[in-house]
Write an enzyme that holds these catalytic residues in place. Structure first.
Site, mmCIF file in Angstrom:
data_model
loop_
_atom_site.group_PDB
_atom_site.id
_atom_site.type_symbol
_atom_site.label_atom_id
_atom_site.label_comp_id
_atom_site.label_asym_id
_atom_site.label_seq_id
_atom_site.Cartn_x
_atom_site.Cartn_y
_atom_site.Cartn_z
ATOM 1 N N ASP A 139 0.833 -1.193 0.000
ATOM 2 C CA ASP A 139 0.000 0.000 0.000
ATOM 3 C C ASP A 139 0.874 1.252 0.000
ATOM 4 O O ASP A 139 2.022 1.226 0.467
ATOM 5 C CB ASP A 139 -0.904 0.025 1.235
ATOM 6 C CG ASP A 139 -1.879 -1.141 1.267
ATOM 7 O OD1 ASP A 139 -2.156 -1.707 0.198
ATOM 8 O OD2 ASP A 139 -2.343 -1.471 2.380
ATOM 9 N N LYS A 140 0.328 2.349 -0.469
ATOM 10 C CA LYS A 140 1.072 3.599 -0.545
ATOM 11 C C LYS A 140 1.722 3.962 0.784
ATOM 12 O O LYS A 140 2.898 4.341 0.827
ATOM 13 C CB LYS A 140 0.133 4.731 -0.990
ATOM 14 C CG LYS A 140 0.786 6.102 -1.021
ATOM 15 C CD LYS A 140 -0.218 7.198 -1.383
ATOM 16 C CE LYS A 140 0.413 8.573 -1.297
ATOM 17 N NZ LYS A 140 -0.564 9.663 -1.588
#
Length: 311
Positions: A139-140
């Site tokens: 995930d970012k």
């Protein structure tokens, strides 16, 4: 311009069907265009790109993220990224928090792919134009280790390891509250939230998902866990921890920001992929890598240790 993302779950009646044929029946794109998108890495099965003649299995998830018309291939950008290891077949890198893995609508530059194209040799085109070398994702706002392929044979071999659960990934997560057992397993299917397609949730129609955890340190209001992924569903750790009543500290989607986040100075979820282990696809030797907590998480943990009485 952002285009619609298509998501499907393969029905038993479609078992054994070719990927390109399956999608030509369900999307507005021609079979030729679908094959182009498969080559570009815009089509994923179980989160990984694959060849157009891939035979589907019942229950698998298929995602098509069409690139905007005329979208150019990612360009190399000299963005700092830590490379722990590389040889002519693969590299192991540490993705910083706040960085998207690959270009997509709204994130055409400044991604890990842009950084890797500048930092690594012989990466362009491996596994698709838009996601060269990418085998798995973070995930970012999750930091930590990723393995990147530098040739097509290695890319396929690593994808098989992900699918067969031979690529072992461990995380450090700070969660709200303290689990009642030191060792635990969450086995609950994860799928798209029908009321919010950007979120995942534990849902009976989801894909099987298994997460093991071990309490490393406990505090009055939180616990530091070592988390091992058996499967790799989107947002799996964050969803599973929230499901058992211990959301990841700092997670704005599956938890909530409160007093603890403010006291620790956390601006993102406390989740770091700290360990990666696999057997080298070419030589067969075991490869084990560890990446310490980045500064923001390390400082938050030390702040917690200094203000809490550990159990």
């Amino acid at each position: 311009m952002s285009l619609e993302v298509f998501r499907f779950t393969v029905d038993p009646v479609d078992q054994g069907k070719r990927l390109d044929a399956y999608l030509s029946e369900r999307t507005p794109f021609s079979r030729r265009r679908i094959q182009e998108m498969i080559r570009e890495g815009a089509v994923r099965v179980e989160g990984a790109s694959c060849p157009r003649d891939r035979r589907l299995r019942a229950g698998e998830s298929v995602e098509v993220e069409p690139p905007p018309p005329g979208e150019a291939a990612p360009r190399p950008q000299h963005i700092p990224v830590k490379v722990l290891y590389q040889d002519r077949h693969l590299a192991v890198v540490s993705k910083p928090a706040g960085m998207v893995v690959h270009p997509a609508a709204g994130h055409l530059d400044g991604t890990l792919v842009n950084a890797l194209l500048a930092a690594l040799d012989d990466l362009a085109g491996v596994g698709g134009v838009m996601r060269p070398g990418i085998v798995h994702r973070l995930d970012k706002d999750t930091s930590g280790l990723m393995v990147v392929a530098k040739d097509d044979a290695t890319h396929l071999a690593l994808q098989d390891m992900v699918k067969d659960r031979r690529l072992r990934r461990s995380y450090l997560a700070l969660v709200h509250g303290v689990p009642t057992t030191r060792l635990g397993t969450v086995e609950a299917p994860v799928g798209r939230d029908p009321r919010d397609r950007k979120r995942m949730k534990v849902i009976s129609s989801g894909r099987p998902a298994i997460t093991h955890f071990e309490v490393r340190e406990s505090f009055p209001e939180a616990a530091l866990l070592k988390v091992d992924l058996v499967t790799g569903r989107t947002h799996q750790i964050r969803v599973h921890m929230s499901y058992i009543g211990h959301p990841v500290v700092g997670d704005p989607t599956y938890g909530k920001r409160g007093r603890l986040e403010g006291e620790l100075g956390l601006r993102r979820q406390f989740l770091h992929a700290y360990r990666l282990a696999f057997f080298h696809p070419e030589g067969g030797e075991e490869m084990v890598f560890e990446d310490p907590l980045p500064e923001d998480l390390s400082e938050a943990l030390e702040r917690l240790r200094s203000t809490s009485f550990r159990r």
